[in-house]
Design an enzyme around this catalytic site. Sequence first.
Site: not given
Length: 399
Positions: A6, A133, A223, A250
């Site tokens: 990024y 996202y 999600d 995560k």
Amino acid sequence: MIWYPYQQMKTMPPPFNVVDAEGIYLYTEDNKLIDSVSSWWSVIHGYKHPALNEAIISQVQKFSHVMLGGLTHEPLQKLSDKLQAWLPGDLDYCFFSDSGSVAVEVALKMALQYYINRGETKRTKILALEHAYHGDTFKTMEAGDDEDYHFVLNAYGPSPHVIHIPTEITALEAAFAQYHEQLNCFLVEPLLQGAGGMRMYDLAFLERARALCDAYGVLLIFDEVATGFGRTGNRFVADRVLPDILVLGKALTGGYIGHAVTVARKKVYDVFYSDDPTHALMHGPTFMGNALACSVALRSIELFDEGDYLTRIARIESITRRELLGFTDPRIREIRIMGGCVCIEAKDAATLRGYQQFAYERGVFSRPFLNCLYAMVPYIITESELIQVIDTMKAWFAQ
Ligand SMILES: *Cc1c(COP(=O)(O)O)cnc(C)c1O
């Protein structure tokens, strides 16, 4: 040569070189930094945790990895048993993969094939949220609505397979009224949209979504790669509204090793369970069910239970609210707080330029994005350390 994520490589400032990490602290050669980002929201118990280290070390002495094609192992079985017992409702069927993006891909594949296995071939559309996202792979980019990826959508043209709506009940109802026959799933980051700008919304929206999905036979996918394991103040948002498919990543391994899981309810699994080989789920990442990842994930979940984490997270939230009470600045659009997440949204992204270095000099690692100055701290943070993180944010606006 390392190509960093990024970042415009030509203009990016040199990254801080981490030489050690322990608890909530990252150590560079000459500084000690509170990690207010928890390494992309994953290191919930802090670094170099003795119990997590021990879980990995004892497993590595047996084996690190075996494939799941034709093989299985105890850490995998224990973790899936634990998730089955621990997750709400009949979210019992665990498909492991190596990253959150892949786990969302698996969920989307499951939702599409769920209908195809039942002979319904017209349900090809995904309903998703604006500013969503869901990962960096192609289908997750398409399902997402991250401005950074709009170059892809521009190159390919608007997707005929995804409909994006705002988090408003009227928009939700209108989308179901118009598209219900073509939808296979409604994919959402529940309550907290992370990478799309730390946007928070109401449980009532998800309750309505659940009712509409039931009414029209559409699968509801949460999600919870970012929101899972306490970040919103709930253990999982799925504890409040039960989805048909749940995606975790995560913090699953306490931030130790990349791993993720797509968990399906019985009604989903049953549609794949048949004598017909073409009804099988055709997916199988090389490193799915990695033994080190499973061992550390299991221990991480035990720590979450033993450590009364929901009380800790409620304390993080109340300290954050207290410290930011009445704090305003003309450059701030809004301050949002939910569980272990705080976001100061600036009116203009330029307001935050230089913050990372400013925080570094005050012993805090931070990484603002878009116009969001945020913290998602490890849950083991003490009150004074949390105040240091928040004071650093406030000090930026005081100069
Ligand atoms: C980070 C994230 C992902 C992608 O996970 P990776 O492990 O980076 O592939 C997917 N969904 C949400 C909500 C996330 O925050």
